[in-house]
Structures are given as C-alpha cells and as structure tokens.
Write a protein that holds these residues in place. Structure first.
Motif, mmCIF file in Angstrom:
data_model
loop_
_atom_site.group_PDB
_atom_site.id
_atom_site.type_symbol
_atom_site.label_atom_id
_atom_site.label_comp_id
_atom_site.label_asym_id
_atom_site.label_seq_id
_atom_site.Cartn_x
_atom_site.Cartn_y
_atom_site.Cartn_z
ATOM 1 N N ILE A 114 0.850 -1.204 0.000
ATOM 2 C CA ILE A 114 0.000 0.000 0.000
ATOM 3 C C ILE A 114 0.884 1.252 0.000
ATOM 4 N N PHE A 115 1.922 1.256 0.854
ATOM 5 C CA PHE A 115 2.852 2.397 0.823
ATOM 6 C C PHE A 115 3.413 2.558 -0.590
ATOM 7 N N TYR A 116 3.760 1.427 -1.197
ATOM 8 C CA TYR A 116 4.358 1.482 -2.537
ATOM 9 C C TYR A 116 3.380 2.085 -3.544
ATOM 10 N N ALA A 117 2.142 1.589 -3.512
ATOM 11 C CA ALA A 117 1.126 2.103 -4.450
ATOM 12 C C ALA A 117 0.908 3.594 -4.220
ATOM 13 N N ALA A 118 0.899 4.014 -2.947
ATOM 14 C CA ALA A 118 0.697 5.429 -2.615
ATOM 15 C C ALA A 118 1.846 6.276 -3.166
ATOM 16 N N GLN A 119 3.057 5.770 -2.987
ATOM 17 C CA GLN A 119 4.249 6.476 -3.460
ATOM 18 C C GLN A 119 4.220 6.641 -4.987
ATOM 19 N N GLU A 120 3.869 5.558 -5.657
ATOM 20 C CA GLU A 120 3.897 5.558 -7.125
ATOM 21 C C GLU A 120 2.816 6.439 -7.733
ATOM 22 N N THR A 121 1.729 6.677 -6.968
ATOM 23 C CA THR A 121 0.604 7.438 -7.523
ATOM 24 C C THR A 121 0.425 8.788 -6.813
ATOM 25 N N ASP A 122 1.371 9.107 -5.907
ATOM 26 C CA ASP A 122 1.269 10.357 -5.121
ATOM 27 C C ASP A 122 -0.069 10.469 -4.406
ATOM 28 N N ASP A 123 -0.502 9.382 -3.827
ATOM 29 C CA ASP A 123 -1.811 9.350 -3.169
ATOM 30 C C ASP A 123 -1.626 9.445 -1.649
ATOM 31 N N GLU A 124 -1.820 10.643 -1.134
ATOM 32 C CA GLU A 124 -1.563 10.873 0.300
ATOM 33 C C GLU A 124 -2.528 10.115 1.197
ATOM 34 N N GLU A 125 -3.761 9.997 0.741
ATOM 35 C CA GLU A 125 -4.767 9.306 1.548
ATOM 36 C C GLU A 125 -4.410 7.815 1.695
ATOM 37 N N LEU A 126 -3.941 7.268 0.597
ATOM 38 C CA LEU A 126 -3.543 5.855 0.611
ATOM 39 C C LEU A 126 -2.349 5.661 1.557
ATOM 40 N N TRP A 127 -1.411 6.578 1.470
ATOM 41 C CA TRP A 127 -0.221 6.547 2.340
ATOM 42 C C TRP A 127 -0.657 6.595 3.809
ATOM 43 N N GLU A 128 -1.592 7.488 4.099
ATOM 44 C CA GLU A 128 -2.098 7.676 5.463
ATOM 45 C C GLU A 128 -2.789 6.407 5.968
ATOM 46 N N THR A 129 -3.521 5.747 5.084
ATOM 47 C CA THR A 129 -4.194 4.495 5.455
ATOM 48 C C THR A 129 -3.165 3.469 5.929
ATOM 49 N N ALA A 130 -2.106 3.308 5.141
ATOM 50 C CA ALA A 130 -1.063 2.341 5.492
ATOM 51 C C ALA A 130 -0.394 2.733 6.814
ATOM 52 N N TYR A 131 -0.141 4.009 6.956
ATOM 53 C CA TYR A 131 0.531 4.522 8.157
ATOM 54 C C TYR A 131 -0.290 4.240 9.421
ATOM 55 N N ARG A 132 -1.580 4.524 9.317
ATOM 56 C CA ARG A 132 -2.459 4.340 10.486
ATOM 57 C C ARG A 132 -2.529 2.859 10.862
ATOM 58 N N HIS A 133 -2.578 1.999 9.855
ATOM 59 C CA HIS A 133 -2.584 0.568 10.136
ATOM 60 C C HIS A 133 -1.337 0.167 10.949
ATOM 61 N N CYS A 134 -0.196 0.684 10.553
ATOM 62 C CA CYS A 134 1.068 0.314 11.228
ATOM 63 C C CYS A 134 1.069 0.813 12.672
ATOM 64 N N LEU A 135 0.580 2.035 12.876
ATOM 65 C CA LEU A 135 0.559 2.572 14.245
ATOM 66 C C LEU A 135 -0.402 1.779 15.129
ATOM 67 N N THR A 136 -1.530 1.385 14.567
ATOM 68 C CA THR A 136 -2.491 0.579 15.340
ATOM 69 C C THR A 136 -1.886 -0.776 15.693
ATOM 70 N N THR A 137 -1.242 -1.396 14.720
ATOM 71 C CA THR A 137 -0.638 -2.713 14.965
ATOM 72 C C THR A 137 0.431 -2.601 16.050
ATOM 73 N N ARG A 138 1.250 -1.573 15.932
ATOM 74 C CA ARG A 138 2.329 -1.365 16.909
ATOM 75 C C ARG A 138 1.744 -1.178 18.311
ATOM 76 N N ARG A 139 0.675 -0.435 18.379
ATOM 77 C CA ARG A 139 0.088 -0.124 19.678
ATOM 78 C C ARG A 139 -0.559 -1.335 20.352
ATOM 79 N N TYR A 140 -1.263 -2.149 19.543
ATOM 80 C CA TYR A 140 -2.065 -3.204 20.165
ATOM 81 C C TYR A 140 -1.509 -4.612 20.039
#
Ligand code: GLY
Length: 368
Positions: A158-184
């Motif tokens: 997902i990070f890769y797809a976001a990077q390749e398409t300049d899609d900030e929302e997609l990047w944010e989705t991946a980021y939030r998933h990682c923070l949630t996983t790390r937390r719980y």
C-alpha cells in the motif's frame, strides 16, 4: 564461530537444490500452487484455511533466476506470475503483498515495464479497501473485527502504491494501520500477539487472541517474524523511527528467547511443545534481520543482527533442515509448521518457508 567459507558453499548448494526441487515441481504438477507438504509431498487434498501462498512459487522462481541467470527459471517465473494477475482485485485475503511483492514487483524491478508496475499498484489499492476507519486497521481475512500481525508484511504494497501514484490518503491508510498494529499487537518486551479484536461500533480495542500460537497471551514465532521484517520494511519506506524501534524490539525478543542455533519452536511460551522447531519462522527472521542490519545506523548493532542471521542460515543449511538427504522429499526446508492446532503442515515443508529461506540464502550470497 561460523565458518564463512563453509556457509557460502552450503548456500550455493541450497540454491542448486531449490532449483532442482522447483523444476521437478513445475514439471510434475504444472500450474499447481502448493502450500505445505504431507510427508514431504506437495500434491495432496489437504485443507488450505486461506489462500495466501500463491506468490511464493513465482517468487522462488524469480530468486533462482536472479541467482543463476538460467532462462528456464525466468520463463517459469513470468508464467507463474501471470497466473496470479487476476488476484490484484481479490478482496477476500489480506495477503496481496505476499502475492505481488514477491512476483510482479520483482518482474517490474527487473524490466522497468510500466504494465508490470500497474499490476502491483492495483493490488496495493485493493488491499487498502480492507481499512476499518473506526479501529484504524486493515481487517484480516477472518472478519471485520480482526487485525492480524501478518498484515505487516503486506502493508508495504500500500505504501508502494501510494508512493507511485502520489496518493496521500492511501499513504495515510497504510501509516495508520502500522501505528495501530504497533500499539495493540506488539508488547513491551518485543513479543507479539497474532490477532487483535476490535469493537466494530466504537473502534475500541478489546483483546489479543491467536489462531496459530499456543495461547492468546503467548508469542507465536512466525507472527513475530512477520512483525520484525514488516516493521523494518515500513521503517525503510517511511523513515519513522518508531517502526525501526519496533523491529529492533522484536529482534531482541527473538534473540533472547531462541536456542543458540537460532530456530524457535512454533510458540516460545508453549510448555511441553511436541515439535521443537518452526523453521519458516527462522527463515523469515533471518531475512528480516539481514534487512534490519542494513537499516540500523549503529554498526555494532548491525553486526549483531547480521551475525545472528548468519547463525540461523548456518543451522538451516544443515542436513537436519534441508531436504536433500531425504529420498523423495519435495520441499527444500524441512521442519516448518503451518497450523499446529488444525494439524495442517506440521513438521513439513511450507511454501513461504522455502521462499524466505531462499531469499535469506540469496542475501548471504549477495544476489538479492
Ligand atoms: N499468514 C499466515 C501464516 O503465517 O500462517
């Protein structure tokens, strides 16, 4: 102390053996995607639980091509990658990173052909559709309320797809998933939980659970491997030091709790475990540790991770783990484990074990 020359020789032999096993597999069972062996044989009618392994055959074929330059493997790698293309819109699994990063992404990296990249991007966009806004996680294949640690190996697409398409929302989705996983799902001592359960109405995190580990509060070794490798990868993609720290905490837990040979059991906390080894967890962690050794700024720590990874590979390339001494054994790496509780693939070769073992061996040989 590891004999490096001997290790390199064993790694070269392992690539040759993997090439032979893969050739036998694709010639004997064309277009068949195995998951785990039964008594050392791939082709059987055993249950799959979920369909997440189809990229590991093409992925191994790409790795063997990279290591040997043999066009036979290039042709088969392309063929087995093509057979997966329709999965780029598969909404039923959380494993599109496993499927496409090991195959189509390798293909794109090799050729720079945009149509190959488009497949990887679409798979990343599809995976992001699993995002649950309330709990801020990508749901597992099991249910809406479920988050798996395994998804850390898939979220990079997902990070890769976001990077390749300049899609900030997609990047944010991946980021939030990682923070949630790390937390719980990652605990203070660096151990991990397999699954987290959320309240769908409120998004509240309810509890840690497991499917493939011993107990809800214990630590399933492969899950920790997914976390170690996955958080390292997302640190490489984002530069967020929290993700590096998480990967390092996982690495520390692994190294502290595993016997000196480097191969853990299925779950570190299981009392009276019947099966002493889960070799696929070791293979994943070896590859993840080599990556971590390159990401971490501190050379002393980097050497520690790298040396430990070499210890794992040194152990896994011994006859106790490599199937080439066993007449008729069709996998490469023995003593892997899929789902101990369901009795699936216990003390067998497993497709992802062979893939990550080959990847680690190729890293040791400097061809990956
Ligand atoms: N991702 C499923 C497993 O590790 O068995």
């Amino acid at each position: 102390m590891i004999d490096l020359d001997n290790l390199l020789t064993k790694c070269e032999k392992t690539v040759d053996f993997a090439a032979e096993q893969l050739r036998n597999l694709v010639e004997a069972h064309p277009d068949y995607f195995p998951m785990y062996t039964q008594n050392g044989k791939w082709m059987h009618g055993g249950e799959a639980w979920t369909n997440w392994c189809e990229g590991f055959l093409g992925g191994q074929l790409w790795l063997v091509y990279q290591a040997t330059g043999d066009e036979y493997f290039r042709e088969k790698a392309e063929h087995y990658s093509r057979l997966l293309e329709h999965r780029k819109t598969d909404l039923n699994v959380h494993d599109l990173g496993f499927l496409f990063l090991s195959t189509w992404k390798r293909w794109y990296d090799l050729t720079g052909e945009e149509d190959k990249n488009a497949v990887v991007i679409e798979a990343g966009q599809t995976l992001a559709k699993r995002f649950k806004e309330k709990g801020e996680y990508l749901r597992s294949f099991v249910s809406d309320e479920s988050l798996f640690i395994d998804i850390m190996m898939n979220v990079p697409i997902i990070f890769y797809a976001a990077q390749e398409t300049d899609d900030e929302e997609l990047w944010e989705t991946a980021y939030r998933h990682c923070l949630t996983t790390r937390r719980y799902l990652v605990r203070g001592d660096g151990s991990t939980s397999h699954e987290g359960i959320f309240d769908l109405e409120t998004g509240e995190f309810l509890r840690q659970t497991t499917h493939q580990g011993w107990r809800d509060d214990s630590s399933w070794a492969r899950g920790l491997g997914w976390s170690l490798y996955g958080f390292g990868t997302v640190y490489g993609l984002t530069g967020d030091a929290r993700f590096l720290k998480t990967s390092q905490d996982n690495a520390w837990f692994y190294m502290e709790n595993t016997p000196a040979h480097g191969v853990p059991p299925n779950d570190w906390m299981e009392r009276g475990a019947q099966n002493p080894h889960e070799s696929s967890a070791a293979a994943i962690s070896a590859s993840g540790l080599i990556q971590l050794s390159q990401l971490v700024g501190d050379p002393t720590l980097g050497k520690q991770y790298h040396d430990y990874a070499l210890q794992i590979v040194d152990t896994l390339t011994e006859p106790e783990f490599v199937g080439n001494g066993d007449e008729g054994w069709e996998g490469v790496l023995k003593q892997g484990m899929y789902h101990e509780r369901l009795g699936l693939g216990v003390n067998e070769s497993v497709m992802w074990g062979d893939y990550f073992f080959l990847e680690a061996v190729c890293k040791v040989l400097g061809v990956e």
